[in-house]
Design a protein around this motif. Structure first.
Motif, PDB file in Angstrom:
ATOM      1  N   VAL A  16       0.856  -1.184   0.000  1.00 40.33           N
ATOM      2  CA  VAL A  16       0.000   0.000   0.000  1.00 40.33           C
ATOM      3  C   VAL A  16       0.892   1.235   0.000  1.00 40.33           C
ATOM      4  O   VAL A  16       1.836   1.338   0.780  1.00 40.33           O
ATOM      5  CB  VAL A  16      -0.912   0.003   1.247  1.00 40.33           C
ATOM      6  CG1 VAL A  16      -1.832   1.207   1.208  1.00 40.33           C
ATOM      7  CG2 VAL A  16      -1.710  -1.289   1.298  1.00 40.33           C
ATOM      8  N   MET A  17       0.548   2.131  -0.875  1.00 40.50           N
ATOM      9  CA  MET A  17       1.360   3.334  -0.996  1.00 40.50           C
ATOM     10  C   MET A  17       0.793   4.417  -0.097  1.00 40.50           C
ATOM     11  O   MET A  17      -0.413   4.582  -0.015  1.00 40.50           O
ATOM     12  CB  MET A  17       1.321   3.780  -2.452  1.00 40.50           C
ATOM     13  CG  MET A  17       2.540   4.524  -2.903  1.00 40.50           C
ATOM     14  SD  MET A  17       2.380   4.965  -4.612  1.00 40.50           S
ATOM     15  CE  MET A  17       2.722   3.421  -5.397  1.00 40.50           C
ATOM     16  N   SER A  18       1.647   5.122   0.575  1.00 38.73           N
ATOM     17  CA  SER A  18       1.153   6.187   1.449  1.00 38.73           C
ATOM     18  C   SER A  18       0.621   7.331   0.584  1.00 38.73           C
ATOM     19  O   SER A  18       1.053   7.522  -0.554  1.00 38.73           O
ATOM     20  CB  SER A  18       2.272   6.689   2.354  1.00 38.73           C
ATOM     21  OG  SER A  18       3.162   7.463   1.606  1.00 38.73           O
ATOM     22  N   ALA A  19      -0.313   8.049   1.147  1.00 33.12           N
ATOM     23  CA  ALA A  19      -1.006   9.098   0.390  1.00 33.12           C
ATOM     24  C   ALA A  19      -0.036  10.173  -0.084  1.00 33.12           C
ATOM     25  O   ALA A  19      -0.149  10.681  -1.210  1.00 33.12           O
ATOM     26  CB  ALA A  19      -2.099   9.722   1.256  1.00 33.12           C
ATOM     27  N   ASP A  20       0.932  10.488   0.762  1.00 28.42           N
ATOM     28  CA  ASP A  20       1.895  11.533   0.390  1.00 28.42           C
ATOM     29  C   ASP A  20       2.667  11.160  -0.859  1.00 28.42           C
ATOM     30  O   ASP A  20       2.783  11.931  -1.803  1.00 28.42           O
ATOM     31  CB  ASP A  20       2.920  11.746   1.529  1.00 28.42           C
ATOM     32  CG  ASP A  20       2.286  12.378   2.734  1.00 28.42           C
ATOM     33  OD1 ASP A  20       1.079  12.713   2.610  1.00 28.42           O
ATOM     34  OD2 ASP A  20       2.967  12.521   3.751  1.00 28.42           O
ATOM     35  N   GLU A  46       1.948   8.940  -3.039  1.00 22.15           N
ATOM     36  CA  GLU A  46       1.073   8.841  -4.191  1.00 22.15           C
ATOM     37  C   GLU A  46       0.815  10.222  -4.775  1.00 22.15           C
ATOM     38  O   GLU A  46       0.870  10.424  -5.989  1.00 22.15           O
ATOM     39  CB  GLU A  46      -0.239   8.199  -3.747  1.00 22.15           C
ATOM     40  CG  GLU A  46      -1.097   7.768  -4.890  1.00 22.15           C
ATOM     41  CD  GLU A  46      -2.409   7.189  -4.382  1.00 22.15           C
ATOM     42  OE1 GLU A  46      -2.351   6.349  -3.470  1.00 22.15           O
ATOM     43  OE2 GLU A  46      -3.458   7.595  -4.875  1.00 22.15           O
TER      44      GLU A  46
END
Lengths: 544, 666
Positions: free
Chosen positions: B316-320, B322
């Motif tokens: 899962v990629m962190s929102a930042d 991404e």
């Protein structure tokens, strides 16, 4: 047979203490050894590739041995590739140049400088597909044919030879640079800025695309501005800077530059005849010529011969003006002493007899003319002197006088200067340092005892404290010249008579080299003792 | 022929062969029957058999027969009609190497050597590496030991040949009674005869590569199905969905403001001067209408591409992260043959020949070097860039940095030369592989070693993170490639099949496949989930050194030791075109963000840009026209005696290059 002969196996076996190796075993082992060696080298090449290198090093072989779980070969650690030497008499036998090092030397020697640590520097290799001309980038090729061109030819076969005109694109920066330099050269308004520009021309990389433009510019301006002394001088400075720039490949343009340079050397009129010191320009240009011949003489074989021919033609043509003769002599003497000996000295006697009437104050009423004649005379003297100096330097086996003795003699030097020699010396700013001490104004009366004294013996030693500003000695007024000249006539007579007595001694001293001895004697006859300052001190000391 | 004579021949043959008991039996039965039973067989009237027997008895062991036979065959082949010549000449090489190996096998070392040396010139151009290997084989035992020779001996070589050439060859062999050559050809060559005209000489790349028993398996393997499409719901997809809005507002202030703000943020990560150039590039992009069109085109192309599901559990990629990637993608400069990228070059100085590998993080702000003294050094170019402009001028101070401290992070832990050091996509980890058989994971934030992965049996040549991080692949001298995840000590998959070292590894953009390049001159594609080999790409003539996957996942580029770059279509396993131009090892390859340009860096001190966009669009028309040379070299940027070790297109399509300057040897 294979690369490894059985003798190698036998020798190796002996070296590790196996004495009873049968020849059959050696014969069997040889191919196997070769196979193993090849195997290891193959692995070593793999290691080299993964180390992103294209040269095989000892560490790669160690890496390969490691891959095979073998003990590495010790004692060959080296950062770079080995230097191999060819064994004399064998076509493909090489060995490493491995010198024996004394432990004592190693221990006693100071610690070597620590190697610089690795670092990363950043630059633009290209900006939007165009390579900027900065020192970090490789120098661009001058003319790059469009890439599509070749493909085009390829496809159509050899029948149609399509050649698009070659585009030579100059970046805006380079155009501006060229304009600025051209402006500075022509305007002559700010010498300081011009000096900076010359430094930039001599050191900046990326100027190569401008070279054809500069050569064109120089050729144009020289042909246009023959009356403008300062312009010519500036242009020659530009030429010198271009020659000095290590990033410029100037050779292809030399043939375009040479006519302009030779013009500045032997032209009849360079600037104003009276007001400008065109002698200086000629001397400067002569130096340029020698620089060019030294650097490109080997690659352009015809260069020097063509140049000498032009200069000799100018020198030997009695119809040409004296200024032209002067330039030709300076140019020839800049080409080295062999050229001088072959071309000037062989023609010296007839030429001097031609020059004689001009030198004589009684016969030549035009002061300007006689001044010029003396200039030429000085140039000749200098050329001959330097030539003989070089010749004589070859004999090292003569005892050299103690330096203290020389220093004692120093005090006399200033006074000992023959007044007349000034003429030959004052114009030469690029002469060897010893000439400088001659440039002071001597007293009016010459002391004969100084002639034989050790005064001129300092030729090999630069003596800074006598290096007076040359301008003080610049006898630009013709009155001074003519003044000295009348005295010169008398001096010469006296010198000649003295020379006869000296002749015998000289001949004896240099009888082992008859050629140079004779040459010297001849020069002695022609010049009198004015030639003496050119004789190296060691040789001269024989007199004492 | 006289029956007694025949008996004599047979007897001689048996004795020569050492069949003593058989000879004795024969003698006995000859005595008993006095030749009556034998004469019943009509052998002396069969001329074929006659000849055969004669040839056997004559000179079974004479090594000069090989030379004679081969040189005759050779001169015949080279003098044949031009139309069939290249097909017939193709037969020479296998015959040549097998003659040589026969000679070696029989112990005629000397003859073998002279035979090899007199004919090797013919094949050097194409098979130089193989010949170098074989040249060392001098004893029968070597044939057994050497894998390459063994595989050659055991397998048959496939040669495609047209019917007429085949007939010509057979006719020749029968007419000249060169049974020896016939034997070799029968034993080691597998003709695939087809009817019709012979193929043109140019497309025989496949035909000349001889890799043991490969071809059959390769053909078989290459039938398998692969899904080269991008992942569903990838960032590019998301960008396109939101992209409609943005491309409208692009002209407006929104973009420029947001862009500038982001730029200033970005600039802290990238070097100072880079920011300005990005701005400049952006202006160009907004200005020209053509690039706009190009963008729309590529986006339509992208959306029409098939999508696949991930087979691995994706991190899962962190929102930042991404967000920043999306921002980068939005600000990407469109490159094409008319819009060239800017290239920023990182030059390593004072490496003293010790730099084995280098790599650049995705944003170009970090540079790592793996050294032969087991160390890894990481430079933060953002920091150097800030203090940099003055330091750049005086070179001596520059390496020392401020206050005499070194300006890089030193990572020590390996116990052998470090052969690769690569960054994870966000740049927070470094993965290094070394000759000590381990792979180590380092954190760039903590500047410390986190994990040491042990599993390979030999030097690990290369290790690469997957496009989404977390998983990584490694390849080694032990001929395997392995898949790992960061949280496990043991490898998840092992890919075995290469016949020699696996030299480089690269992930497919959809993470379901990895590609490996090897010293056996092939590239293989492996399914990550099953660990199976799904494609074999045959065509390189030397060791494969570098790989790159196009962003759309359809093509792959591979570079080799000789300077050839090959573009492969993954689905057909065919080479689209070889890209010739470099004349030394191609160390690195990189596709631009939208896949229109390919950059290659080589040991010949150049960076080359290749136009690969036209090929991807016009493949169908191309197939009709025949194989025209569509891919072309656009630019060559020579460096100042600096071999190019690493290349990386940033997400905004700025090209970063790195290499160690080498002093010209004078």
């Amino acid at each position: 047979m294979g690369i490894v002969p059985k003798e190698t196996i036998e020798v190796t076996a002996q070296s590790i203490g196996i004495t009873n190796l049968s020849p059959e075993a050696a014969l069997m082992l040889a191919p196997d050894v070769e196979y193993r060696v090849r195997e290891i080298m193959q692995e070593a090449i793999k290691c080299m590739r993964h180390s992103k290198r294209t040269t095989l090093t000892a560490s790669d072989v160690d890496g390969a041995l490691n891959l095979r779980s073998l003990e590495p070969s010790y004692g060959f650690a080296s950062g770079g590739p080995f230097r191999f030497r060819k064994a004399i008499g064998h076509q493909d036998l090489f060995y490493t140049d491995d010198r024996e090092v004394d432990f004592k030397d190693v221990i006693e020697s100071p610690l070597p400088k620590a190697p610089l640590d690795a670092g990363v520097v950043c630059h633009w290799l290209a900006i939007e597909g165009v390579q900027p001309a900065i020192p970090e980038n490789a120098t661009l090729e001058v003319i790059r044919a469009p890439a599509d061109n070749k493909i085009y030819e390829h496809k159509d076969g050899p029948l149609i030879d399509v050649r698009l005109p070659v585009k030579h694109v100059l970046s805006r920066e380079l155009q501006l640079y060229f304009q600025k330099i051209a402006e500075l050269t022509v305007s002559k308004s700010s010498p300081a800025l011009f000096k900076k520009a010359l430094v930039s021309l001599a050191s900046d990389s990326g100027l190569h695309p401008l070279v054809p433009y500069f050569t064109n510019f120089i050729a144009d301006e020289v042909s246009r501005g023959l009356n403008d002394f300062l312009l010519l001088f500036n242009l020659m400075h530009v030429v010198r800077s271009l020659l000095q720039n290590p990033h410029i490949h100037i050779e292809p343009y030399l043939h375009q530059l040479m006519p302009s340079i030779v013009t500045c050397l032997v032209s009849r009129k360079l600037g104003n005849r009276f007001a400008d010191n065109h002698w200086e320009l000629r001397d400067f240009t002569a130096n340029l010529v020698s620089l060019i011949c030294k650097r490109f003489g080997n690659t352009c074989i015809t260069l020097q011969s063509r140049l000498t021919k032009t200069l000799v033609n100018a020198f030997l043509d009695p119809k040409k003006a004296l200024t032209q003769h002067y330039g030709a002599i300076q140019g020839l003497s800049a080409l080295g002493h062999t050229v001088v000996r072959l071309l000037i000295l062989s023609n010296l006697e007839p030429y001097l007899s031609l020059l004689e009437p001009e030198l004589d104050a009684e016969k030549q009423k035009n002061q300007m003319k006689s001044y010029e004649a003396w200039r030429v005379y000085g140039a000749l003297l200098r050329a001959a002197g330097l030539c003989i100096h070089d010749r004589l330097k070859v004999f090292p086996n003569l005892p050299s006088p103690s330096p203290s003795f020389l220093h004692k003699g120093k005090g006399k030097i200033i006074n000992a200067e023959p007044r007349k020699r000034k003429l030959s010396a004052d114009s030469s700013e690029n002469q060897p340092p010893h000439k400088r001490l001659i440039t002071t104004d001597g007293p009016d009366v010459l002391r004969p005892q100084d002639r034989t004294g050790p005064a001129p013996m300092h030729v090999d030693k630069p003596i800074g404290n006598y290096n007076l500003p040359q301008n003080s000695a610049q006898p630009s007024s013709s009155e001074q010249a003519s003044d000295g000249e009348s005295r010169n006539g008398k001096e010469k007579e006296r010198g000649k008579s003295r020379a006869i007595s000296m002749k015998a001694i000289l001949g004896q001293i240099w009888k082992d080299d008859l050629d140079s001895g004779r040459l010297l004697v001849k020069l002695q006859q022609l010049y009198g003792d004015r030639i003496l300052p050119f004789i190296p001190s060691t040789e001269m000391s024989v007199f004492l | 022929m006289d029956p007694e004579q025949v008996d004599e021949f047979v007897m001689g043959y048996l004795k020569k062969k050492g069949f003593n008991s058989a000879a004795k039996h024969l003698q006995e039965s000859l005595h008993n029957n006095n030749g009556s039973t034998f004469s019943s067989i009509d052998y002396h009237n069969d001329p074929e058999l006659n000849k055969l027997i004669r040839s056997f008895s004559q000179s079974e062991n004479d090594p000069s027969r090989y030379r004679e036979g081969y040189s005759k065959l050779r001169s015949w082949g080279y003098n044949s009609l031009d139309l069939y010549k290249h097909e017939l000449v193709r037969v020479m090489y296998p015959v040549f190497i097998h003659c040589y190996m026969d000679l070696v096998g029989k112990g005629h070392t000397q003859e073998a050597r002279s035979f090899f040396n007199s004919f090797r010139k013919d094949h050097e151009m194409v098979h130089l590496r193989d010949l170098q290997k074989l040249g060392g084989v001098l004893a029968p035992s070597h044939l057994q030991e050497m894998e390459f020779a063994r595989s050659l001996r055991q397998s048959k070589i496939n040669i495609k040949i047209c019917q007429y050439s085949y007939d010509l060859l057979l006719q020749y062999l029968h007419r000249t009674e060169s049974t020896l050559m016939l034997g070799i050809i029968n034993e080691h060559i597998n003709f695939q005869v087809y009817s019709g005209q012979p193929n043109s000489a140019s497309d025989d790349i496949e035909a000349v590569t001889i890799v043991g028993s490969f071809h059959e398996t390769a053909d078989h393997v290459n039938q398998k199905e692969i899904h080269w499409g991008l992942l569903e719901d990838s960032l590019e997809d998301r960008l396109e969905k939101t992209g409609g809005l943005l491309s409208d507002s692009e002209k407006g202030q929104g973009e420029s403001k947001a862009g500038d703000m982001d730029d200033s943020k970005k600039r802290s990560a990238e070097i100072g001067k880079q920011g300005s150039s990005i701005k400049k590039l952006k202006k160009d992009k907004a200005g020209t209408a053509t690039t706009k069109v190009a963008r729309q085109e590529t986006s339509t192309v992208l959306s029409s591409m098939p999508r696949v599901k991930p087979e691995l559990a994706m991190p899962v990629m962190s929102a930042d992260v991404e967000e920043s990637i999306l921002e980068d993608l939005r600000n990407r400069v469109q490159l094409s043959s008319i819009a060239m990228p800017s290239v920023s070059f990182y030059t390593f100085v004072n490496t003293h020949n010790g730099l084995n590998s280098s790599s650049i993080s995705h944003d170009g702000s970090l540079v790592a070097g793996g050294f032969s003294d087991s160390s890894i050094k990481v430079w933060d170019m953002a920091k150097i860039g800030q203090a940099g402009s003055c330091a750049l001028q005086d070179e001596n101070n520059q390496t020392v940095g401020l206050n005499g401290r070194r300006n890089y992070t030193l990572l020590v832990g390996h116990s052998g030369p470090v052969y690769s050091a690569t960054f994870s996509p966000p740049g927070d980890y470094v993965l290094s592989s070394s000759a000590d058989t381990t792979i180590r994971l380092w954190s760039t934030k903590l500047n410390a070693n986190l994990v040491c992965y042990k599993g390979h049996n030999h030097t690990v040549w290369d290790a690469q993170f997957s496009p989404f991080g977390h998983y990584f692949a490694s390849c080694s001298h032990d001929r395997t490639a392995r898949i790992w995840s960061m949280d496990r000590m043991q490898p998840l998959r092992m890919m075995a099949g290469h016949l020699s070292d696996v030299d480089c590894v690269q992930w497919h953009p959809n993470c379901n496949y990895i590609a490996t390049g090897s010293s056996d001159k092939t590239v293989r594609l492996w399914d990550v989930q099953t660990g199976e080999c799904v494609r074999i790409f045959i065509g390189h003539r030397s060791m494969v050194l570098s790989l790159a996957m196009s962003p759309d996942g359809r093509y792959m580029a591979s570079g080799d030791e000789d300077g050839t770059i090959m573009m492969w279509d993954l689905s057909t396993a065919r080479c689209i075109t070889p890209l010739m131009g470099h004349n030394s090892c191609v160390w690195t390859l990189s596709y631009s963000g939208e896949g229109s340009l390919l950059a290659s860096g080589s040991a010949d001190c150049t960076v080359k840009l290749w136009d690969v966009s036209s090929s991807t669009k016009l493949t169908k028309a191309e197939e009709k026209n025949g194989n025209s040379n569509r891919l072309r070299s656009l630019r060559t940027f020579p460096t100042k005696s600096t071999p190019v070790h690493a290349l990386r297109f940033s997400r905004r399509n700025l090209l970063f290059a790195a290499g160690a300057i080498s002093k010209p040897s004078s």
